[in-house]
Each structure stands twice: as structure tokens, then as C-alpha cells.
Design a protein around this motif. Structure first.
Motif, PDB file in Angstrom:
ATOM      1  N   LYS A   1      -6.291   4.316  -4.016  1.00 26.59           N
ATOM      2  CA  LYS A   1      -5.866   3.280  -3.079  1.00 26.59           C
ATOM      3  C   LYS A   1      -4.672   3.767  -2.279  1.00 26.59           C
ATOM      4  O   LYS A   1      -4.243   4.903  -2.373  1.00 26.59           O
ATOM      5  CB  LYS A   1      -5.517   2.004  -3.843  1.00 26.59           C
ATOM      6  N   GLY A   2      -4.110   2.877  -1.489  1.00 28.40           N
ATOM      7  CA  GLY A   2      -2.905   3.190  -0.749  1.00 28.40           C
ATOM      8  C   GLY A   2      -3.173   3.345   0.734  1.00 28.40           C
ATOM      9  O   GLY A   2      -4.180   2.881   1.282  1.00 28.40           O
ATOM     10  N   LEU A   3      -2.233   4.004   1.404  1.00 30.36           N
ATOM     11  CA  LEU A   3      -2.322   4.149   2.851  1.00 30.36           C
ATOM     12  C   LEU A   3      -3.508   5.009   3.268  1.00 30.36           C
ATOM     13  O   LEU A   3      -4.031   4.851   4.375  1.00 30.36           O
ATOM     14  CB  LEU A   3      -1.021   4.773   3.378  1.00 30.36           C
ATOM     15  N   GLY A   4      -3.919   5.922   2.417  1.00 31.72           N
ATOM     16  CA  GLY A   4      -5.081   6.747   2.755  1.00 31.72           C
ATOM     17  C   GLY A   4      -6.334   5.923   2.955  1.00 31.72           C
ATOM     18  O   GLY A   4      -7.215   6.291   3.740  1.00 31.72           O
ATOM     19  N   GLU A   5      -6.437   4.786   2.266  1.00 36.40           N
ATOM     20  CA  GLU A   5      -7.599   3.915   2.420  1.00 36.40           C
ATOM     21  C   GLU A   5      -7.663   3.340   3.827  1.00 36.40           C
ATOM     22  O   GLU A   5      -8.742   3.231   4.422  1.00 36.40           O
ATOM     23  CB  GLU A   5      -7.527   2.804   1.377  1.00 36.40           C
ATOM     24  N   ASP A   6      -6.492   2.968   4.390  1.00 39.02           N
ATOM     25  CA  ASP A   6      -6.468   2.437   5.758  1.00 39.02           C
ATOM     26  C   ASP A   6      -6.864   3.504   6.775  1.00 39.02           C
ATOM     27  O   ASP A   6      -7.596   3.229   7.732  1.00 39.02           O
ATOM     28  CB  ASP A   6      -5.065   1.919   6.082  1.00 39.02           C
ATOM     29  N   VAL A   7      -6.396   4.738   6.570  1.00 40.09           N
ATOM     30  CA  VAL A   7      -6.775   5.819   7.480  1.00 40.09           C
ATOM     31  C   VAL A   7      -8.266   6.092   7.377  1.00 40.09           C
ATOM     32  O   VAL A   7      -8.948   6.326   8.387  1.00 40.09           O
ATOM     33  CB  VAL A   7      -5.953   7.082   7.164  1.00 40.09           C
ATOM     34  N   LEU A   8      -8.802   6.069   6.164  1.00 36.87           N
ATOM     35  CA  LEU A   8     -10.228   6.298   5.969  1.00 36.87           C
ATOM     36  C   LEU A   8     -11.063   5.222   6.653  1.00 36.87           C
ATOM     37  O   LEU A   8     -12.070   5.514   7.314  1.00 36.87           O
ATOM     38  CB  LEU A   8     -10.543   6.343   4.476  1.00 36.87           C
TER      39      LEU A   8
ATOM     40  N   LYS B   1       0.824  -1.212   0.000  1.00 36.34           N
ATOM     41  CA  LYS B   1       0.000   0.000   0.000  1.00 36.34           C
ATOM     42  C   LYS B   1       0.857   1.262   0.000  1.00 36.34           C
ATOM     43  O   LYS B   1       0.471   2.281  -0.597  1.00 36.34           O
ATOM     44  CB  LYS B   1      -0.930  -0.006   1.204  1.00 36.34           C
ATOM     45  N   SER B   2       2.010   1.209   0.649  1.00 35.77           N
ATOM     46  CA  SER B   2       2.893   2.374   0.606  1.00 35.77           C
ATOM     47  C   SER B   2       3.441   2.581  -0.796  1.00 35.77           C
ATOM     48  O   SER B   2       3.601   3.730  -1.239  1.00 35.77           O
ATOM     49  CB  SER B   2       4.034   2.212   1.604  1.00 35.77           C
ATOM     50  N   MET B   3       3.715   1.507  -1.532  1.00 35.99           N
ATOM     51  CA  MET B   3       4.170   1.649  -2.911  1.00 35.99           C
ATOM     52  C   MET B   3       3.044   2.210  -3.793  1.00 35.99           C
ATOM     53  O   MET B   3       3.293   3.006  -4.703  1.00 35.99           O
ATOM     54  CB  MET B   3       4.650   0.312  -3.451  1.00 35.99           C
ATOM     55  N   GLN B   4       1.809   1.802  -3.536  1.00 40.33           N
ATOM     56  CA  GLN B   4       0.682   2.402  -4.253  1.00 40.33           C
ATOM     57  C   GLN B   4       0.577   3.902  -3.958  1.00 40.33           C
ATOM     58  O   GLN B   4       0.320   4.711  -4.860  1.00 40.33           O
ATOM     59  CB  GLN B   4      -0.619   1.693  -3.861  1.00 40.33           C
TER      60      GLN B   4
ATOM     61  N   SER C   1      -0.095  14.943   1.535  1.00 39.26           N
ATOM     62  CA  SER C   1      -1.146  15.254   2.508  1.00 39.26           C
ATOM     63  C   SER C   1      -2.539  15.015   1.942  1.00 39.26           C
ATOM     64  O   SER C   1      -3.512  15.044   2.695  1.00 39.26           O
ATOM     65  CB  SER C   1      -1.020  16.712   2.959  1.00 39.26           C
ATOM     66  N   MET C   2      -2.636  14.805   0.628  1.00 38.65           N
ATOM     67  CA  MET C   2      -3.940  14.598  -0.002  1.00 38.65           C
ATOM     68  C   MET C   2      -4.325  13.126  -0.125  1.00 38.65           C
ATOM     69  O   MET C   2      -5.405  12.816  -0.623  1.00 38.65           O
ATOM     70  CB  MET C   2      -3.938  15.218  -1.404  1.00 38.65           C
ATOM     71  N   VAL C   3      -3.455  12.211   0.317  1.00 38.15           N
ATOM     72  CA  VAL C   3      -3.727  10.799   0.039  1.00 38.15           C
ATOM     73  C   VAL C   3      -4.989  10.321   0.756  1.00 38.15           C
ATOM     74  O   VAL C   3      -5.721   9.478   0.235  1.00 38.15           O
ATOM     75  CB  VAL C   3      -2.510   9.921   0.424  1.00 38.15           C
TER      76      VAL C   3
ATOM     77  N   GLY D   1      -1.283   6.255   9.765  1.00 33.70           N
ATOM     78  CA  GLY D   1      -0.841   7.651   9.739  1.00 33.70           C
ATOM     79  C   GLY D   1       0.658   7.777   9.928  1.00 33.70           C
ATOM     80  O   GLY D   1       1.311   8.601   9.278  1.00 33.70           O
ATOM     81  N   LEU D   2       1.224   6.950  10.809  1.00 32.40           N
ATOM     82  CA  LEU D   2       2.677   6.966  10.986  1.00 32.40           C
ATOM     83  C   LEU D   2       3.393   6.500   9.722  1.00 32.40           C
ATOM     84  O   LEU D   2       4.459   7.032   9.371  1.00 32.40           O
ATOM     85  CB  LEU D   2       3.063   6.072  12.174  1.00 32.40           C
ATOM     86  N   ALA D   3       2.799   5.553   9.012  1.00 34.76           N
ATOM     87  CA  ALA D   3       3.388   5.115   7.746  1.00 34.76           C
ATOM     88  C   ALA D   3       3.410   6.253   6.728  1.00 34.76           C
ATOM     89  O   ALA D   3       4.407   6.460   6.018  1.00 34.76           O
ATOM     90  CB  ALA D   3       2.600   3.918   7.196  1.00 34.76           C
ATOM     91  N   ILE D   4       2.321   7.024   6.656  1.00 37.28           N
ATOM     92  CA  ILE D   4       2.294   8.186   5.751  1.00 37.28           C
ATOM     93  C   ILE D   4       3.341   9.207   6.177  1.00 37.28           C
ATOM     94  O   ILE D   4       4.040   9.795   5.330  1.00 37.28           O
ATOM     95  CB  ILE D   4       0.885   8.809   5.742  1.00 37.28           C
TER      96      ILE D   4
END
Length: 497
Positions: free
Chosen positions: A455-462, A311-314, A444-446, A477-480
Motif C-alpha cells: 500500500k501507500g503512495l505507490g498505489e496512487d501512482v499505479l 498513505k505517506s505514513m504507510q 524508489s521501489m514503492v 509522485g511529488l509526495a514521494i
């Protein structure tokens, strides 16, 4: 005419009224450094009216606001403060308690000792206690009204004392500016401006007192809901028309962005993770040094161990695509703004609009034009992230010393040579700072982009926000955050602290 007489005449022309007082005050202030005790009785008595007449607007507005705030406090206290609302609440609760008690008596007469009668009795008792508490709160608020009046009066007195103590100093500074500039509009006492200031007080203060005397008088702004509906309908029709007309271009742009994103995402996620990780670590070492290499190693280890690697690569692919588009558009546009002041003047409000408009607002037209999905998220990210690189590139180009350009022209350099061999290298630190800011703004927009299908880390935060999964949200959030720090340090290179 001596210098002293000329100075006295200048003060008299500047003051207009009571010139002898201002000659003495200005001479006393000018002879000593720092704050010289001085008190202007007229400024203290008339406050904003005096400052308005003198056109000292930097002091006029603070004094006017202080007067209005004092009027609000005094009017609030004289109208009973919060005791009126608490008293009305107590009356409502008492009425409801009486009704509930009557219902309890009726139920008790019908079926003595029934559960319904007991429930209604308990409810009536609770309402009576709540009414008593509300009345006590009203009494406490009424007793505190005198304190609020004292605070309002003290604020008014303090503001006027400060106005009187600072008025001569502010006027003396304006006098010095007037002597240098010779602006006739800053001299004398303007009865028109003083009347305007007095008119503001004559309108605002009664409105404040009338509002607190009758809370329904200015409770709501007069408006017509039909206007809102009609405007929204016209905007819907306009957006639909623009979307239909731009659909062919929007489709091709979406396909191009999707292809670019797919290529970058395929490289980052399709390549075996040890290879990608080794390349990232090598770039960190080569571009930014050993300290950033260690930071990058900790970051990629965190992402890999906790299962955020893919997800971080996405996210990096989404960020990279948006950042490349932003830089490809922003740097040439910034160069143009740096060379042409008219273009810069036109672009400045557009860039302000792009940065200040909430992202959720401009997601609506983006979705209307480009639909739901990753390309829409990238376009929204570009809109949000492009202003920093444009601004800082323009600043860097405009800051290139003119003597350097003149020397290059004297040696026969062409415009292309000056751009690529002088201006861009000289402005490189500012441009790279803009690129770094753009990358961080895009990252900051992810989370917001995840709302429209990215997709990506923003999906997990959402998801963590939706299901109140605090731990999962903090980890994502720490990953972002780690991605942002690593990307910023690598882009800044060995200049990073």
C-alpha cells in the motif's frame, strides 16, 4: 653503449618492422609537448589490421567499428536503401487498389449509385493515392542513396585519416609503457594478431553486404522455440520445488516481517497525526538544523493538505521496515567485505546482479516464495536497496588508514575495540552515505512494490498509470519526492548542504 644507442636499439626491438621510421617518429614526438603532426601510412591503409598487429586494442576496436559502420552505410545505399521497402509497399497497395476497384465496379453494376459501390470506389481511390505516395517515397529514397554512399565513404576516409594521424602517438605511448614494464608481449609486430583482425574484416564485411543484398538471409537468429518451452518448464518445476521446500521458512519470515511492518505502521498511523508531525519536525530540527526543519514543514503540510498523510505514513512504514532490514544485514556484511578481500570478491558479482537485474524480473521468484502482499514488497525492496550500504560500508572500512590501526594495536587494543572505536567511527561518513542511498533506493521501489500488494503512495501512482490520470499521478509522485528529500536530509544530518 651510449644512452642514444640503447634507445635506438629499444625502439628497434619494440617496432620489429621498419624500425628506422619509428625511431624518427618517436624521437620527434618525444622532443615536443602536445600533439606533434605525424602520419603513419600503414595504419591509414590497413586500419584495424595494423592496430591489431601492434596489439593496440584501445584503438583497434574504434577503428574496426568505424569501418563496419561505413560498410553498413555503403551496403545499405547500394542495395537501394529504403527504396526497396517503399517499392514493395507501393506494389502491394497498387494490387489492393486494383482489387478494390474491381469490387467497386461489380457493386456498381449490381446496384448503380449504392452506398457500397461509393464506399468501395472511395477506398480504391485512397489506395491508388497511397501507392503513388509510396512510389514517390521510393524515388526520393533512391535519389538519396548516393548521399548515403558519400557519408559512408567519408566516414571510412575520416576514420583512416584519424588512424594515420594518431597511430604513432599511440605506439609511442605503448613504447614508453613497454620500457617501464619490460613486457615482451607488447613488442614487435604480431602477424597472428594482424591475421586475426584481417579475418574479422573478411568475415564481417561480406556478411554486411550479403544481408543488404538479400534481407531474408540474416533476418532472424536461428532458434528452436521448443528449447525455450523446455527451459521454461524446467524452471517452473524448479521454482515449484524450491517454493515447496522453503515454504515453512518463508512462512515464518513473512510473519516476522508482517509483524515488524504492522508495529511500525500502527505507530505511524495509529498515533494522532499532530503528535507524529511534531515528532518528525523535532527530529528534523534536532538532527539537521533549521533549513531542513522548514523543508520538512513544507513537505508534511503538502501531505496533510492534499490528503496523502495516511498513505505517506504507510509508505514510510514500508520504507522504514525495508531500510532497517537492509541496514541490519548490509553494515555487518560490508564490514566483513572491508576486512576480507575474498569475501568482497565473492560479493561483488552478487551485488552487481542485485542492482542490475530489473525489479520486475526478481518479483517473480519473490511472489513464488512469499506470495502477494506487503512482506513480498519489503523483500523485493530489500534486494534492490541493500547493495549501496554494503558497498559503501566496505569502502569506508577499507579506507581506514593502516597507520591508525597499527598504532591501536601497539597500545594493546583488541579487535573489538579497533572495530567499534576506530574503524566504524572513521568510516562513519561513508557508512551514512550508504544508509542514505539505501533509503532512497528503497523509496524508489514503492511504485513497483504496489504491483504486488504493498500500500501507500505507490498505489496512487499505479492507479494514475492505469487510468491515465496525469494530475493525480503527478501529485502522488511529488509526495514521494518530498518524502525522499526529507528522509535523505534528516539521515544526513547537519552535514547536508
Amino acid at each position: 653503449m651510449s644512452d642514444h644507442s640503447a634507445w635506438d636499439e629499444a625502439v628497434s626491438r619494440f617496432a620489429g618492422i621498419n624500425g628506422s621510421y619509428y625511431r624518427r617518429a618517436f624521437r620527434r614526438i618525444g622532443e615536443r609537448r602536445g600533439y606533434v603532426p605525424s602520419f603513419n601510412v600503414a595504419a591509414a591503409l590497413f586500419g584495424p589490421v595494423w592496430f591489431g598487429g601492434r596489439r593496440l586494442w584501445s584503438a583497434f576496436w574504434p577503428v574496426l567499428v568505424a569501418d563496419l559502420l561505413a560498410a553498413v552505410l555503403i551496403a545499405f545505399a547500394l542495395s537501394g536503401g529504403a527504396s526497396g521497402e517503399q517499392g514493395a509497399r507501393a506494389d502491394r497497395l497498387a494490387t489492393l487498389a486494383a482489387t478494390r476497384l474491381a469490387e467497386a465496379r461489380t457493386a456498381n453494376d449490381a446496384d448503380p449509385g449504392s452506398a457500397m459501390a461509393k464506399s468501395l470506389t472511395r477506398s480504391a481511390a485512397a489506395l491508388e493515392q497511397a501507392a503513388k505516395d509510396a512510389r514517390q517515397a521510393a524515388e526520393d529514397a533512391r535519389s538519396g542513396a548516393s548521399l548515403i554512399v558519400a557519408i559512408g565513404g567519408g566516414l571510412l576516409l575520416l576514420a583512416r585519416l584519424a588512424a594515420g594521424g594518431l597511430a604513432d602517438h599511440i605506439a609511442e605511448r605503448r613504447f614508453r609503457e613497454w620500457r617501464l614494464e619490460g613486457d615482451a608481449g607488447k613488442a614487435g609486430f604480431s602477424l597472428l594478431h594482424a591475421a586475426g583482425a584481417a579475418g574479422l574484416l573478411a568475415v564481417f564485411v561480406p556478411i554486411v553486404f550479403l544481408h543488404f543484398a538479400d534481407r531474408t538471409l540474416f533476418d532472424a537468429v536461428p532458434s528452436d522455440p521448443a528449447w525455450n518451452s523446455a527451459a521454461a518448464a524446467r524452471l517452473n518445476a524448479g521454482v515449484a520445488a524450491v517454493s515447496g521446500a522453503a515454504s515453512p521458512v518463508a512462512g515464518r519470515l513473512t510473519a516476522a516481517i508482517d509483524a515488524m511492518l504492522g508495529l511500525m505502521e500502527g505507530i505511524l498511523t495509529g498515533t494522532p497525526w499532530p503528535v507524529v508531525m511534531a515528532v518528525i519536525l523535532a527530529l528534523a530540527w534536532q538532527l539537521a538544523g533549521f533549513r531542513v526543519f522548514l523543508l520538512t514543514f513544507v513537505a508534511v503540510s503538502y501531505l496533510a493538505i492534499l490528503g496523502y498523510w495516511e498513505k505517506s505514513m504507510q509508505t514510510v512504514a514500508l520504507l522504514g521496515t525495508a531500510a532497517l532490514i537492509s541496514v541490519a544485514i548490509g553494515i555487518p556484511l560490508g564490514v566483513l567485505c572491508g576486512y576480507n578481500r575474498r569475501v568482497a570478491a565473492v560479493m561483488r558479482p552478487l551485488l552487481d546482479f542485485m542492482q542490475t537485474m530489473p525489479a520486475f524480473v526478481y518479483l517473480i521468484p519473490v511472489i513464488a516464495l512469499f506470495g502477494i502482499g506487503k512482506p513480498s514488497g519489503i523483500i523485493a525492496t530489500v534486494i534492490f536497496g541493500i547493495p549501496p550500504v554494503v558497498r559503501l560500508t566496505a569502502l569506508g572500512i577499507a579506507s581506514v588508514p593502516a597507520a591508525v590501526r597499527e598504532a591501536a594495536v601497539a597500545f594493546g587494543a583488541s579487535r573489538t575495540f579497533i572495530l567499534f572505536r576506530i574503524d566504524l567511527p572513521t568510516a562513519a561518513p561513508s557508512i551514512m552515505a550508504g544508509v542514505s542511498q539505501t533509503i532512497l533506493m528503497c523509496l524508489s521501489m514503492v511504485v513497483i512494490a504496489a504491483l504486488i500488494g504493498a500500500k501507500g503512495l505507490g498505489e496512487d501512482v499505479l492507479h494514475a498509470l492505469q487510468y491515465a490520470a496525469q494530475g493525480q499521478g503527478l501529485l502522488a509522485g511529488l509526495a514521494i519526492l518530498l518524502c525522499a528529500i526529507v528522509l535523505d536530509r534528516i539521515v544526513q544530518g547537519r552535514q547536508s548542504p
